[in-house]
Design a protein around this motif. Structure first.
Motif, PDB file in Angstrom:
ATOM      1  N   SER A  24      96.399  75.644 -31.563  1.00  0.00           N
ATOM      2  CA  SER A  24      95.363  76.670 -31.647  1.00  0.00           C
ATOM      3  C   SER A  24      94.497  76.560 -30.413  1.00  0.00           C
ATOM      4  O   SER A  24      94.102  75.458 -30.025  1.00  0.00           O
ATOM      5  N   LEU A  25      94.194  77.679 -29.790  1.00  0.00           N
ATOM      6  CA  LEU A  25      93.411  77.660 -28.558  1.00  0.00           C
ATOM      7  C   LEU A  25      92.032  77.045 -28.730  1.00  0.00           C
ATOM      8  O   LEU A  25      91.423  76.595 -27.791  1.00  0.00           O
ATOM      9  N   ASN A  26      91.526  76.991 -29.961  1.00  0.00           N
ATOM     10  CA  ASN A  26      90.202  76.431 -30.198  1.00  0.00           C
ATOM     11  C   ASN A  26      90.238  74.967 -30.633  1.00  0.00           C
ATOM     12  O   ASN A  26      89.252  74.436 -31.109  1.00  0.00           O
ATOM     13  N   GLN A  27      91.380  74.296 -30.483  1.00  0.00           N
ATOM     14  CA  GLN A  27      91.458  72.887 -30.870  1.00  0.00           C
ATOM     15  C   GLN A  27      90.552  72.045 -29.978  1.00  0.00           C
ATOM     16  O   GLN A  27      90.478  72.262 -28.776  1.00  0.00           O
ATOM     17  N   ASN A  90      98.060  76.470 -24.345  1.00  0.00           N
ATOM     18  CA  ASN A  90      98.209  77.657 -23.504  1.00  0.00           C
ATOM     19  C   ASN A  90      98.870  78.785 -24.285  1.00  0.00           C
ATOM     20  O   ASN A  90      99.862  78.574 -24.971  1.00  0.00           O
ATOM     21  N   ARG A  91      98.317  79.990 -24.117  1.00  0.00           N
ATOM     22  CA  ARG A  91      98.875  81.165 -24.783  1.00  0.00           C
ATOM     23  C   ARG A  91     100.156  81.588 -24.057  1.00  0.00           C
ATOM     24  O   ARG A  91     100.165  81.774 -22.857  1.00  0.00           O
ATOM     25  N   ILE A  92     101.238  81.727 -24.814  1.00  0.00           N
ATOM     26  CA  ILE A  92     102.521  82.155 -24.273  1.00  0.00           C
ATOM     27  C   ILE A  92     102.674  83.667 -24.421  1.00  0.00           C
ATOM     28  O   ILE A  92     103.138  84.348 -23.524  1.00  0.00           O
ATOM     29  N   SER A  97     100.885  80.106 -29.080  1.00  0.00           N
ATOM     30  CA  SER A  97     100.280  79.192 -28.107  1.00  0.00           C
ATOM     31  C   SER A  97     100.957  77.847 -28.275  1.00  0.00           C
ATOM     32  O   SER A  97     101.218  77.411 -29.396  1.00  0.00           O
ATOM     33  N   ILE A  98     101.254  77.186 -27.152  1.00  0.00           N
ATOM     34  CA  ILE A  98     101.881  75.861 -27.214  1.00  0.00           C
ATOM     35  C   ILE A  98     101.142  74.904 -26.286  1.00  0.00           C
ATOM     36  O   ILE A  98     100.501  75.303 -25.322  1.00  0.00           O
TER      37      ILE A  98
END
Length: 140
Positions: A24-27, A90-92, A97-98
């Motif tokens: 998650s981008l907010n991790q 990073n958003r793919i 996101s990975i």
């Protein structure tokens, strides 16, 4: 060619796919500093300068954790090295996101994603993951 190495939060139990570890981008654990285990191999990677260039880090950043007294010392084949990398989420695409450490590598004529991931990067990533972060690149 943009390469990535599968990285994940060591406290989380997340199963990787051939695309990588989802995140998650907010991790709060992103970005993270870690090390990869790399072995010096002939003919291209028997000095810290070439290994450092491959991972975009300085010789000193490899020599210290690898217990090498001088950054200019030659390496012996299969010498163990600890190379620092930074991972982040990073958003793919719009739905995925990975977590990976993004590295730039110029692919050479005749190389494939498979050859780069297994030879130069010694299976630190898999070719399917390299394809995911390079959707428009076609190696020749």
């Amino acid at each position: 060619l943009f390469l990535f190495f599968l990285c994940c939060d060591s406290q989380a139990v997340i199963e990787p796919t051939t695309s990588g570890y989802t995140c998650s981008l907010n991790q709060t654990t992103s970005p993270c500093q870690t090390y990869v285990y790399y072995r010096a191999v002939a003919p291209d990677f028997l000095d810290l300068a070439s290994v450092g260039d491959l991972f975009s880090v300085s010789r000193l950043m490899i020599s210290n954790p690898s217990n090498i007294s001088s950054p200019s010392s030659p390496l012996v084949p299969f010498q163990s090295l600890f190379v620092p990398i930074q991972c982040s989420c990073n958003r793919i695409n719009s739905s995925m996101s990975i977590s990976y450490a993004g590295l730039n590598y110029t692919i050479k004529a005749g190389n494939t994603f498979y050859l780069v991931s297994t030879n130069q990067f010694q299976n630190l990533t898999i070719f399917q993951s390299v394809e995911v972060v390079n959707p428009s690149l076609v190696p020749t």
